[in-house]
Enzyme design. Structure first.
Site: not given
Ligand code: GLN
Length: 581
Positions: A43-44, A223, A254, A423, A504, A549, A551
Site C-alpha cells: 500500500s502507499g 510479477q 518483463k 473548528c 459537538r 472546516h 479546508e
Molecule cells: N472537539 C471539538 C468539538 O467536538 C472540535 C471538533 C473539531 O475540531 N473537529 O466540537
C-alpha cells in the site's frame, strides 16, 4: 472473454437459480463504464492519487464521471477512526465521514461526492444483514458469493443510475492478496463478466523495488503481485509501475510478458515535482488513449466549462511558478502523521498558488510546548513562533496540548500575526479571548473542564442526549449567514455561503454578548439559530476562525476564500507582494 448475455432477465427470474443480481430500476448496461483500480505489492504507492488524477484526465475530456472508494474495514464509516492510524477523516457535504481519498477525488475532479461514493465492508454487511432480517433471502444461506459480491455490484450500479456517469472510477482499497478486499475484487471480476467487453477496464498499480544494495530495479515482487490478481480471475488491461527512478525498459517488458498486458499499456508512475502535474503527464503518455481504447468511449468526449486541460495547465503553471516563501505554523496534536491534516496542507498549497506564494509548513506539536503538569513553556511558544508569517490552529478532539494551543493563539493576537482557527481552533480562540480580554479567568470549553465557572464553549443542545459516538456529531454542509461589512463578507463577497462542519461543541450563546462587548465580532452565523460560525477581530491584521472546516471545500480550481484571505495576509506580513503576476 465470456459475458452474461441476459442480465436483466436473470436478475428478474423468479424460479430457483444461483445468481444474485440486484439490478436497480433504470439500469442500462453499457451506459456507464467502469475503471477498477487495484494495488499490488504494497500500500502507499499512490493508488488514491492516481485514481484522482485519472478522474481529472477524464473530466478534462468532458466525460461525466463519478468515483467510489471501497474500503475493506468493518467500520461503517471513517468517523471513529483515529487520525494517527488513518490520517484525516474527510467530511462530505451530506455529512458522510470518510477516507481522506474522497478529499483527493473532490479536489482533483472539481466536483462533490456523497455517501454513495464510499463503501466500507461494514456498510455492505449492514445492508445484507438488514435484508436478511427482513426475510429477503428467505430459505437461502447468505453467502459471500453471490450475495456479498452481488450487493457490492448493486451498490455500484445504483451509483451508475443516480449519476448517469459515462465512467465510474472504482478504487479498491488495500493490496491484492488481502482478505479484506478479496470479495471486492471478486465482485469486480463478476462485474466484468456481467457487463461485457469494453465496459470494464482493470488498472493495477504495482511497485518496482530498487534495493539500495543492488542499485537496480527488480520486478519479481510486482510479477508476484500481478500473478495474484490473475489467480483471482482478473486480467488487468493497464498497469502502472510505481518506481523511484526511471522505469527500466527491460522491467517494463518483463511486466508485460508476465501479465499479458501489451507493452504500450504498461506505464511508469514516477515521482513528480507536483502531484497536480500528474493528470497532464498521464495525458502526455497517452494514458487517456489507452483507456479510450479499452472502453471505446472517445465519441463521448465533450467540452466542460469548470475544468479542461487549459484551465488545469494554467493552475499547474501557477503552482510551478510559486516561489514567494511564507512560513506557516500549524499547531496541532497529530503532527507526526501529516496525513491527519492533508486537506489543510492542500488548501494552503492551492490557495497560495493563487498569489504565487509557496507555504513552508512549520509543524508544532502542541503538547511539547507544555511541561508534565500541562503548564505552558511560554519561552518555547515565543521561540517556536518567532519566524512565522501565519499561525493555524486546526481541528481536534481531547485535552492533550490544549493550553499550549491557547498560548499560541494569544501570541498571534497580541503580536498581530495572521491567525486562522479551524473548528477546535475557533473554540480555543473564544476561550483565549474570554480569559485574557474579557477577564473571565477560568473560562474553558466543557470538553476539557466539565466544571469550569465560565463554559464559554459548551455542548450543542442537540448533543446532550446522544449516546452513540459514530455519525452523531453536527456533520456536513450547512448554510452560513455572513454579516455585512465584515472581513468574512469581504473574503466571500456574498452573504450566504455553505461550509462543512464536524463538531459537538459550540460557542456558548450566553457568552456572545460579553465577547462582542470586548471587541470580538461574530461575522458568520447559522440561519435561524444562535450557533456562531465565524469570528474575527477587527483591529487585527487577520484574526479569523471558523467553526466549520474551510479546508474541506477548498479545491485547486476553486480555493477557499478564507484560505486565500489568510495567505494574502501572510504575504503582506512577510513584506511580499500579493500580486499574482
Ligand atoms: N472537539 C471539538 C468539538 O467536538 C472540535 C471538533 C473539531 O475540531 N473537529 O466540537
Amino acid at each position: 472473454m465470456g459475458y452474461l448475455e441476459n442480465l436483466e432477465e436473470i436478475s428478474n427470474k423468479k424460479e430457483k437459480h444461483e445468481f444474485y443480481l440486484p439490478i436497480p430500476k433504470g439500469y442500462e448496461r453499457g451506459r456507464t463504464k467502469y475503471i477498477i483500480v487495484t494495488g499490488s505489492v504494497m500500500s502507499g504507492v499512490g493508488k488514491g492519487t492516481l485514481t484522482s488524477c485519472l478522474g481529472t484526465l477524464l473530466r478534462c475530456h468532458g466525460l461525466k464521471i463519478s468515483m467510489i472508494k471501497f474500503d475493506g474495514y468493518l467500520n461503517y464509516d471513517a468517523g471513529t477512526l483515529n487520525p494517527f492510524r488513518h490520517g484525516e477523516v474527510f467530511v462530505l457535504d451530506d455529512g458522510t465521514e470518510c477516507d481522506l481519498d474522497l478529499g483527493s477525488y473532490e479536489r482533483f475532479t472539481n466536483q462533490n461526492y456523497t455517501k454513495d461514493n464510499y463503501l466500507t465492508a461494514g456498510k455492505i454487511f449492514k445492508r445484507i444483514i438488514e435484508k436478511e432480517r427482513k426475510g429477503e433471502f428467505l430459505g437461502r444461506d447468505v453467502q459471500f458469493i453471490p450475495h456479498v459480491t452481488g450487493e457490492i455490484k448493486g451498490f455500484l450500479r445504483e451509483l451508475a443510475v443516480k449519476t448517469r456517469a459515462d465512467v465510474i472510477l472504482v478504487e479498491v482499497g488495500g493490496t491484492v492478496g488481502d482478505i479484506e478486499n478479496s470479495y471486492f475484487i471478486e465482485a469486480m471480476r463478476e462485474l466484468r463478466y456481467e457487463e461485457g467487453e469494453h465496459n470494464v477496464c482493470f488498472i493495477n498499480v504495482t511497485y518496482i523495488i530498487e534495493p539500495k544494495s543492488l542499485q537496480e530495479q527488480k520486478s519479481k515482487a510486482a510479477q508476484l503481485g500481478i500473478r495474484k490478481l490473475l489467480e483471482l480471475g482478473v486480467q488487468p488491461d493497464i498497469i502502472f509501475c510505481r518506481c523511484e527512478s526511471k522505469l527500466n525498459e527491460s522491467i517494463r517488458e518483463k511486466i508485460s510478458i508476465y501479465s499479458n498486458v501489451p507493452l504500450k499499456n504498461v506505464f511508469e508512475l514516477g515521482d513528480v515535482e507536483s502531484v497536480y502535474e500528474l493528470p497532464l503527464i498521464l495525458k502526455d503518455n497517452n494514458v487517456d488513449k489507452a483507456i479510450f481504447e479499452v472502453l471505446k468511449i472517445s465519441e463521448r468526449k465533450n467540452e466542460e466549462s469548470d475544468i479542461n486541460f487549459s484551465i488545469w495547465s494554467s493552475f499547474v503553471d501557477k503552482i510551478k511558478k510559486s516561489n514567494k516563501k511564507i512560513n506557516i505554523a500549524i499547531v496541532g496534536k497529530y503532527t507526526k502523521v501529516q496525513d491527519a491534516y492533508i486537506s489543510i496542507i492542500k488548501a494552503l498549497e492551492h490557495s497560495a498558488a493563487y498569489y504565487l506564494a509557496k507555504p513552508e509548513i512549520k509543524w508544532i506539536e502542541a503538547s511539547l510546548l507544555e511541561d508534565e503538569n500541562n503548564n505552558v513553556k511560554e519561552d518555547l511558544v515565543k521561540e517556536s513562533l518567532k519566524d512565522v508569517h501565519g499561525i493555524i490552529v486546526p481541528g481536534g478532539f481531547g485535552k492533550r496540548g490544549i493550553e499550549a494551543k491557547i498560548s499560541c493563539i494569544k501570541y498571534a493576537r497580541e503580536n498581530n500575526i495572521p491567525f486562522l482557527g479551524l473548528c477546535l481552533g475557533f473554540q480555543l480562540a473564544i476561550v483565549e479571548f474570554a480569559r485574557n480580554v474579557c477577564n473571565l479567568k477560568d473560562a474553558n470549553s466543557r470538553e476539557f473542564d466539565l466544571n469550569t465557572k465560565h463554559p464559554v464553549v459548551d455542548l450543542l443542545p442537540e448533543q446532550k442526549n446522544i449516546e452513540e459516538i459514530g455519525g452523531t456529531m453536527r456533520l456536513g454542509g450547512k448554510d452560513v449567514e455572513i454579516v455585512p461589512n465584515t472581513l468574512a463578507h469581504k473574503l466571500y463577497g456574498k452573504l450566504l455561503v455553505r461550509e462543512r462542519f464536524r463538531h459537538r461543541f459550540e460557542c456558548n450563546p450566553n457568552y456572545v454578548e460579553i465577547l462582542e462587548r470586548h471587541g470580538m465580532v461574530f461575522s458568520g452565523k447559522a440561519p435561524n439559530s444562535n450557533i456562531m460560525q465565524i469570528l474575527e477581530l477587527p483591529f487585527h491584521r487577520f484574526f479569523l476562525a471558523t467553526q466549520f472546516h474551510a479546508e474541506f471545500t477548498s479545491k485547486p480550481l476553486a480555493p477557499s476564500p478564507i484560505f486565500k484571505g489568510f495567505i494574502k495576509s501572510c504575504l503582506e506580513f512577510a513584506g511580499l507582494s500579493e500580486n499574482s503576476i
